[in-house]
Design a protein around this motif. Structure first.
Motif, PDB file in Angstrom:
ATOM      1  N   HIS A   3       0.588  -3.613  -0.340  1.00 29.50           N
ATOM      2  CA  HIS A   3      -0.004  -2.758  -1.353  1.00 29.50           C
ATOM      3  C   HIS A   3       1.048  -2.359  -2.368  1.00 29.50           C
ATOM      4  O   HIS A   3       2.187  -2.022  -2.017  1.00 29.50           O
ATOM      5  CB  HIS A   3      -0.626  -1.521  -0.684  1.00 29.50           C
ATOM      6  CG  HIS A   3      -1.568  -0.789  -1.565  1.00 29.50           C
ATOM      7  ND1 HIS A   3      -1.200   0.328  -2.266  1.00 29.50           N
ATOM      8  CD2 HIS A   3      -2.863  -1.022  -1.882  1.00 29.50           C
ATOM      9  CE1 HIS A   3      -2.238   0.762  -2.964  1.00 29.50           C
ATOM     10  NE2 HIS A   3      -3.253  -0.036  -2.752  1.00 29.50           N
ATOM     11  N   ASN A   5       1.309   0.261  -4.419  1.00 30.25           N
ATOM     12  CA  ASN A   5       1.677   1.669  -4.476  1.00 30.25           C
ATOM     13  C   ASN A   5       1.799   2.248  -3.074  1.00 30.25           C
ATOM     14  O   ASN A   5       1.131   1.815  -2.144  1.00 30.25           O
ATOM     15  CB  ASN A   5       0.620   2.471  -5.244  1.00 30.25           C
ATOM     16  CG  ASN A   5       0.479   2.016  -6.680  1.00 30.25           C
ATOM     17  OD1 ASN A   5       1.380   1.428  -7.247  1.00 30.25           O
ATOM     18  ND2 ASN A   5      -0.680   2.288  -7.264  1.00 30.25           N
ATOM     19  N   LEU A  25     -10.323   6.416   0.692  1.00 28.55           N
ATOM     20  CA  LEU A  25      -9.189   5.530   0.969  1.00 28.55           C
ATOM     21  C   LEU A  25      -9.492   4.607   2.146  1.00 28.55           C
ATOM     22  O   LEU A  25      -9.190   3.411   2.108  1.00 28.55           O
ATOM     23  CB  LEU A  25      -7.936   6.366   1.249  1.00 28.55           C
ATOM     24  CG  LEU A  25      -7.295   7.027   0.030  1.00 28.55           C
ATOM     25  CD1 LEU A  25      -6.406   8.190   0.450  1.00 28.55           C
ATOM     26  CD2 LEU A  25      -6.482   6.008  -0.768  1.00 28.55           C
ATOM     27  N   LYS A  28     -12.034   1.909   1.274  1.00 31.26           N
ATOM     28  CA  LYS A  28     -11.444   0.894   0.406  1.00 31.26           C
ATOM     29  C   LYS A  28     -10.386   0.053   1.130  1.00 31.26           C
ATOM     30  O   LYS A  28      -9.897  -0.931   0.576  1.00 31.26           O
ATOM     31  CB  LYS A  28     -10.814   1.570  -0.821  1.00 31.26           C
ATOM     32  CG  LYS A  28     -11.836   2.140  -1.792  1.00 31.26           C
ATOM     33  CD  LYS A  28     -11.145   2.918  -2.907  1.00 31.26           C
ATOM     34  CE  LYS A  28     -12.140   3.339  -3.966  1.00 31.26           C
ATOM     35  NZ  LYS A  28     -12.705   2.186  -4.706  1.00 31.26           N
ATOM     36  N   VAL A  30      -7.363   1.086   1.923  1.00 29.30           N
ATOM     37  CA  VAL A  30      -6.068   1.350   1.305  1.00 29.30           C
ATOM     38  C   VAL A  30      -5.178   2.106   2.290  1.00 29.30           C
ATOM     39  O   VAL A  30      -5.563   3.172   2.777  1.00 29.30           O
ATOM     40  CB  VAL A  30      -6.244   2.192   0.021  1.00 29.30           C
ATOM     41  CG1 VAL A  30      -4.895   2.520  -0.596  1.00 29.30           C
ATOM     42  CG2 VAL A  30      -7.121   1.447  -0.976  1.00 29.30           C
ATOM     43  N   LEU A  79      -8.933   6.432  -7.690  1.00 29.67           N
ATOM     44  CA  LEU A  79      -9.032   5.360  -6.695  1.00 29.67           C
ATOM     45  C   LEU A  79     -10.071   4.322  -7.109  1.00 29.67           C
ATOM     46  O   LEU A  79      -9.886   3.119  -6.880  1.00 29.67           O
ATOM     47  CB  LEU A  79      -9.369   5.947  -5.326  1.00 29.67           C
ATOM     48  CG  LEU A  79      -8.282   6.834  -4.708  1.00 29.67           C
ATOM     49  CD1 LEU A  79      -8.791   7.501  -3.428  1.00 29.67           C
ATOM     50  CD2 LEU A  79      -7.010   6.040  -4.428  1.00 29.67           C
ATOM     51  N   GLU A  80     -11.154   4.775  -7.749  1.00 30.51           N
ATOM     52  CA  GLU A  80     -12.153   3.822  -8.251  1.00 30.51           C
ATOM     53  C   GLU A  80     -11.564   2.909  -9.317  1.00 30.51           C
ATOM     54  O   GLU A  80     -11.896   1.730  -9.400  1.00 30.51           O
ATOM     55  CB  GLU A  80     -13.358   4.580  -8.823  1.00 30.51           C
ATOM     56  CG  GLU A  80     -14.288   5.171  -7.780  1.00 30.51           C
ATOM     57  CD  GLU A  80     -14.970   4.103  -6.945  1.00 30.51           C
ATOM     58  OE1 GLU A  80     -15.828   3.377  -7.477  1.00 30.51           O
ATOM     59  OE2 GLU A  80     -14.615   3.982  -5.752  1.00 30.51           O
ATOM     60  N   THR A  82      -8.314   2.100  -9.720  1.00 35.31           N
ATOM     61  CA  THR A  82      -7.082   1.380  -9.376  1.00 35.31           C
ATOM     62  C   THR A  82      -7.170   0.549  -8.110  1.00 35.31           C
ATOM     63  O   THR A  82      -6.286  -0.277  -7.869  1.00 35.31           O
ATOM     64  CB  THR A  82      -5.912   2.369  -9.218  1.00 35.31           C
ATOM     65  OG1 THR A  82      -6.233   3.319  -8.184  1.00 35.31           O
ATOM     66  CG2 THR A  82      -5.626   3.102 -10.518  1.00 35.31           C
ATOM     67  N   GLU A  83      -8.211   0.744  -7.318  1.00 35.54           N
ATOM     68  CA  GLU A  83      -8.299   0.046  -6.032  1.00 35.54           C
ATOM     69  C   GLU A  83      -9.556  -0.820  -5.968  1.00 35.54           C
ATOM     70  O   GLU A  83     -10.533  -0.582  -6.670  1.00 35.54           O
ATOM     71  CB  GLU A  83      -8.312   1.053  -4.870  1.00 35.54           C
ATOM     72  CG  GLU A  83      -7.093   1.973  -4.817  1.00 35.54           C
ATOM     73  CD  GLU A  83      -5.808   1.240  -4.465  1.00 35.54           C
ATOM     74  OE1 GLU A  83      -5.875   0.066  -4.006  1.00 35.54           O
ATOM     75  OE2 GLU A  83      -4.726   1.837  -4.643  1.00 35.54           O
ATOM     76  N   ALA A  84      -9.506  -1.810  -5.082  1.00 38.54           N
ATOM     77  CA  ALA A  84     -10.650  -2.702  -4.872  1.00 38.54           C
ATOM     78  C   ALA A  84     -11.741  -1.979  -4.077  1.00 38.54           C
ATOM     79  O   ALA A  84     -11.583  -0.828  -3.672  1.00 38.54           O
ATOM     80  CB  ALA A  84     -10.182  -3.959  -4.144  1.00 38.54           C
ATOM     81  N   ASN A  85     -12.830  -2.684  -3.849  1.00 37.84           N
ATOM     82  CA  ASN A  85     -13.964  -2.179  -3.069  1.00 37.84           C
ATOM     83  C   ASN A  85     -14.545  -0.897  -3.674  1.00 37.84           C
ATOM     84  O   ASN A  85     -14.491   0.176  -3.070  1.00 37.84           O
ATOM     85  CB  ASN A  85     -13.556  -1.931  -1.613  1.00 37.84           C
ATOM     86  CG  ASN A  85     -12.974  -3.165  -0.954  1.00 37.84           C
ATOM     87  OD1 ASN A  85     -13.482  -4.264  -1.149  1.00 37.84           O
ATOM     88  ND2 ASN A  85     -11.901  -2.989  -0.203  1.00 37.84           N
TER      89      ASN A  85
END
Length: 245
Positions: A3, A5, A25, A28, A30, A79-80, A82-85
């Motif tokens: 990851h 970050n 988190l 996702k 993460v 988080l929506e 910058t992150e997948a799913n």
């Protein structure tokens, strides 16, 4: 893949707003570290980076740079982005509706706080009615979703609205162990949603195993009408009084 970050979620064991971020988190996939602090004795480093003095905080480390994000709603949106799913719907109209019901979930949490803090029986009963009426609106919303198939707010797809209401229902679980206050009576769709959320791994594991004991001890020590109900039913305290803000 590693990851990009390093994420640290600054937390308190009882905070429902922290739970939202932890659920997101986890859903996702993460990786993150969780650091609990004592809100009654805030460490200096926390006061230095938290403008409002509240949790959650998300500390995002990117190489030598750190970004500190505060307020749960902002953390969820970050988080929506910058992150997948993604947990929000793709359609902007549906997304706006979801954001509105997330705000309503925050309003319910405020009502929950008034319920457990009410100092008199009359105030307690009034707040109980208010909570019941707020959940009536949720029941109506769930009933109005034509063709809704599946246990979640949107039906078959877990969303951020579910992440927000999981911690709300966790309070109701504790209240139900104290007494029968009838908050969710006559709301079968809300009850089914609550049941589904209680079994979702991300929701279950957003708190430590001793959360029910900690919350019970906090409520018992609150000095409210609910505290007197708890003391009548349970003269012995399982844990020392918990600090929460």
């Amino acid at each position: 893949m590693k990851h990009a970050n390093t994420l640290v979620l600054v937390s308190h064991p009882l905070c429902p707003y922290v739970q939202r971020a932890a659920i997101s988190l986890t859903e996702k996939g993460v990786p993150f570290e969780r650091v609990d602090i004592d809100l009654a004795n805030k460490p200096d480093w926390f006061k230095a980076v938290s403008p409002l003095g509240k949790v959650p905080l998300l500390r995002v480390q990117r190489g030598n740079d750190e970004t500190v994000i505060f307020e749960s709603a902002v953390i969820l949106e970050f988080l929506e982005e910058t992150e997948a799913n993604p947990l929000h719907p793709a359609d902007p109209y549906a997304r706006a509706r979801h954001r509105a019901w997330i705000e309503y979930g925050s309003a319910i949490l405020n009502a929950v706080g008034r319920f457990y803090s009410a100092s008199t029986e009359a105030g307690f009963l009034a707040e109980s009615r208010t909570l019941s009426e707020m959940f009536d609106r949720v029941e109506t919303e769930l009933a109005g979703e034509a063709g809704r198939t599946g246990p979640w707010f949107e039906g078959g797809r877990f969303s951020l609205v579910d992440a927000v209401y999981g911690p709300v229902f966790r309070y109701i679980d504790t209240f139900d162990r104290i007494g029968d206050f009838g908050i969710l009576d006559g709301k079968p769709l809300v009850q089914a949603w609550r049941q589904a959320l209680s079994g979702r791994p991300s929701v279950k594991h957003a708190v430590a195993q001793d959360y029910p004991l900690r919350l019970h001890a906090f409520l018992r020590a609150k000095g409210s009408y609910l505290s007197t109900v708890i003391r009548k039913n349970d003269p012995a305290s399982a844990l020392p009084p918990a600090q929460f803000a």
